[in-house]
Design a protein around this motif. Structure first.
Motif, short mmCIF file in Angstrom:
data_model
loop_
_atom_site.label_atom_id
_atom_site.label_comp_id
_atom_site.label_asym_id
_atom_site.label_seq_id
_atom_site.Cartn_x
_atom_site.Cartn_y
_atom_site.Cartn_z
N TYR A 84 33.94 -10.25 35.12
CA TYR A 84 34.11 -9.35 36.26
C TYR A 84 34.07 -7.89 35.81
O TYR A 84 33.40 -7.05 36.43
N GLY A 85 34.79 -7.59 34.73
CA GLY A 85 34.80 -6.22 34.21
C GLY A 85 33.42 -5.77 33.76
O GLY A 85 33.00 -4.64 34.00
N SER A 86 32.68 -6.67 33.11
CA SER A 86 31.32 -6.34 32.65
C SER A 86 30.40 -6.10 33.85
O SER A 86 29.59 -5.16 33.85
N TYR A 87 30.52 -6.96 34.85
CA TYR A 87 29.68 -6.82 36.05
C TYR A 87 29.95 -5.50 36.76
O TYR A 87 29.04 -4.71 37.03
N THR A 88 31.23 -5.22 37.06
CA THR A 88 31.54 -3.98 37.77
C THR A 88 31.28 -2.76 36.89
O THR A 88 30.94 -1.69 37.40
N GLY A 89 31.42 -2.92 35.57
CA GLY A 89 31.08 -1.83 34.68
C GLY A 89 29.60 -1.50 34.74
O GLY A 89 29.20 -0.33 34.86
N LEU A 90 28.75 -2.51 34.68
CA LEU A 90 27.30 -2.29 34.74
C LEU A 90 26.86 -1.79 36.11
O LEU A 90 25.90 -1.02 36.22
N VAL A 91 27.56 -2.22 37.16
CA VAL A 91 27.28 -1.72 38.51
C VAL A 91 27.39 -0.20 38.55
O VAL A 91 26.63 0.49 39.23
N TYR A 92 28.35 0.34 37.80
CA TYR A 92 28.56 1.79 37.80
C TYR A 92 27.81 2.49 36.67
O TYR A 92 27.82 3.73 36.59
N ALA A 135 32.12 2.92 35.32
CA ALA A 135 31.64 1.81 34.48
C ALA A 135 32.58 1.59 33.31
O ALA A 135 33.01 0.46 33.03
N ALA A 136 32.89 2.67 32.59
CA ALA A 136 33.82 2.54 31.46
C ALA A 136 35.19 2.07 31.93
O ALA A 136 35.85 1.26 31.27
N ALA A 137 35.60 2.55 33.12
CA ALA A 137 36.90 2.14 33.66
C ALA A 137 36.95 0.65 33.96
O ALA A 137 37.96 -0.02 33.72
N ASN A 138 35.87 0.12 34.50
CA ASN A 138 35.86 -1.30 34.84
C ASN A 138 35.85 -2.19 33.60
O ASN A 138 36.43 -3.27 33.60
N ILE A 139 35.17 -1.74 32.56
CA ILE A 139 35.23 -2.48 31.30
C ILE A 139 36.66 -2.47 30.76
O ILE A 139 37.20 -3.50 30.34
#
Length: 532
Positions: free
Chosen positions: A49-57, A470-474
């Motif tokens: 989930y973190g990787s997905y939302t990170g790449l989204v941003y 992106a960095a925040a979601n990771i």
């Protein structure tokens, strides 16, 4: 102009973004539940989930660059929207083919059950969603600012209204997609209907945009916005910026090819450092995001054609972006650990009715929808009285409210034993306070980037702003692995064993970031060079 003084195009962008955010948040409300039921453990699902939302941003960097240089905002939004629709339909197909991967409640997941076609379809859908969002998100945000003059003080209010559109979609999505699509380990079939609704919403978003963009998306002078840039229009915009800059003679400088070489070497070295201990694909994705989050801002700021004023203003964007990482890494627990907490340790009964887990995702957007007009009116009123706080001050307030929300739920979960459930009040209070903090930070940040970015870098710098997300979601995915599961976990030398200790991690991170940003506000206001 609309009756309240804002261009009608603002409300077209409002509706377009509302439908797109319905699609995004409808899928997000189900995503971790779907992964845990069909594919992965909680820890690995949180990292995915973190990787997905990170790449989204992260991909808005690509979308912003292509829009600034080649396609323009209009074409980028259409391509992005259609690509995201394909992604949602691939998620729908994945949910059509999955089989139960857990033999009984509490049993370990059998990862081999859905490792074939369903997993391939899900991952393909995520790729389309990531790429599509990169073209859509920075460009629609940039167009909001293009509806106004560069120094128009209504921009903060306009972005707050636009942000309300985001959250109307985010409010409705969990109620509809969640109600239709919330499955479980024993019944995976509902998930597909939630993903299908999300795909249909994305198509509607693009239909509305294409149908009305020529009529309403115009500058105050009546010129169309979002068109592909030409060398002449870029030059005209650049000359306009230079005319107002005392150091305009600096723009005779040219960039050296060594700049590309050094930045390329930096990319390779940082990726090697960040991926040194990588154990799986999510670790490599994290390395890429952290790498680009450092080197892309360096590449932009070392452009020798930028004036001193432009460099100073871009520096403000960068500094605030660092603090935004702390905000979103804590805020985005809503899609992971707070969802697990709502499912496992929150009493969701109202009489005989059990509130679905996904409905808690609607608390944040309904508060935004309710309070965004109040916040927009507040900024406008204070602006007329010349009492409006500077953008960095508003964002420091947002961080302080984030820390307060986690402090309250930490108090509510003190000495909470596994399996014991607490009142819904604690989650409701957290989401309410976090949302007021979000309204003080996120739409103000969008407006700030639009006001401070040089015209020729408008969409690219909007992409840099989203890159902090992106960095925040990771980071959010990494912090989510501290969620208590009966085993002792460590964070910066401190043991994390209970729910209140877990929530205190975010109190400390957000609180310290807020205090530091408050201290930096006078310097940042000077660096903004009169733009407010």
């Amino acid at each position: 102009m609309a009756n309240n003084g804002h261009p009608k195009g603002l409300y077209l962008l409002f509706v377009t973004e509302m439908a797109e955010r319905f699609s995004y948040y409808g899928m997000r409300a189900l995503f971790t539940l779907f992964m845990v039921a069909a594919f992965f453990s909680k820890d690995f699902a949180s990292q995915i989930y973190g990787s997905y939302t990170g790449l989204v941003y992260l991909t808005p960097l690509l979308g912003g660059y292509i829009a600034d240089r080649y396609w323009g905002n209009n074409r980028s939004i259409i391509v992005g929207g259609l690509t995201m629709a394909v992604g949602q339909f691939l998620m729908f197909l994945s949910a059509c083919f999955v089989q139960p991967a857990i033999a009984s409640e509490g049993a370990a997941i059998d990862t081999s059950v859905n490792s074939g076609l369903p997993l391939i379809l899900m991952l393909s859908g995520l790729v389309c969603l990531i790429l599509g969002n990169g073209f859509f998100k920075p460009n629609i945000s940039t167009m909001v600012g293009d509806l106004y003059e560069q120094t128009d003080r209504r921009k903060d209010a306009a972005f707050t209204i636009f942000y309300m559109g985001i959250n109307v979609g985010a409010f409705i999505a969990p109620l509809i997609c969640g109600t239709l699509g919330e499955g479980s380990w024993s019944d995976l079939s509902p998930f597909k209907w939630g993903f299908l609704c999300a795909g249909i919403a994305m198509i509607l978003s693009i239909v509305v945009f294409v149908s009305l963009k020529k009529k309403y998306l115009v500058t105050p002078e009546g010129d169309l916005i979002g068109l592909p840039p030409s060398k002449s229009t870029l030059r005209a915009k650049k000359e306009h910026e230079q005319h107002a800059d005392a150091a305009s003679n600096e723009n005779t400088k040219k960039n050296s090819p060594l700049r590309l070489v050094f930045c390329g070497i930096g990319l390779v070295v940082l990726f090697w450092l960040f991926s040194a201990d990588a154990q799986n694909m999510t670790d490599y994705i994290s390395a890429v995001i952290y790498d680009l989050s450092i080197m892309m801002p360096i590449f932009i700021i070392t452009d020798r054609t930028l004036t001193k004023t432009e460099i100073s203003r871009i520096g403000v964007i960068y500094i605030i972006a660092v603090f935004v990482i702390f905000f979103w890494s804590a805020f985005e627990q809503a899609g992971m650990t707070l969802t697990y907490f709502a499912q496992e340790q929150t009493n969701r009964m109202i009489g005989e009715f059990e509130v679905p887990v996904t409905w808690f995702q609607s608390i944040n957007p309904i508060v935004v929808v309710s309070f965004a007009p109040i916040m927009a009116a507040l900024w406008s009123f204070l602006g007329k009285k010349k009492l409006e706080p500077a953008s960095p001050v508003k964002q420091a307030i947002g961080l302080a409210l984030l820390a307060l929300g986690y402090l309250i739920i930490s108090i509510g979960t003190t000495n909470l034993e596994p399996g014991i459930k607490v009142s819904m009040f604690w989650l409701l209070a957290l989401y309410f306070i976090h949302t007021i903090g979000e309204l003080s930070l996120s739409p103000i940040g969008l407006s700030m980037v639009n006001k401070l970015a040089p015209a020729q870098l408008a969409s690219l710098l909007m992409g840099v702003w989203f890159m902090s997300n992106a960095a925040a979601n990771i980071l959010a995915g990494k912090l989510a692995t501290l969620y208590p599961d009966g085993s002792a976990k460590s964070f910066c030398g401190f043991s994390i064993e209970t729910m209140d200790e877990f929530f205190m991690v975010f109190v400390v991170l957000a609180g310290a970031a807020s205090l530091l940003l408050f201290a930096l506000c006078p310097l940042l206001k000077k660096m903004m060079k009169g733009v407010e």
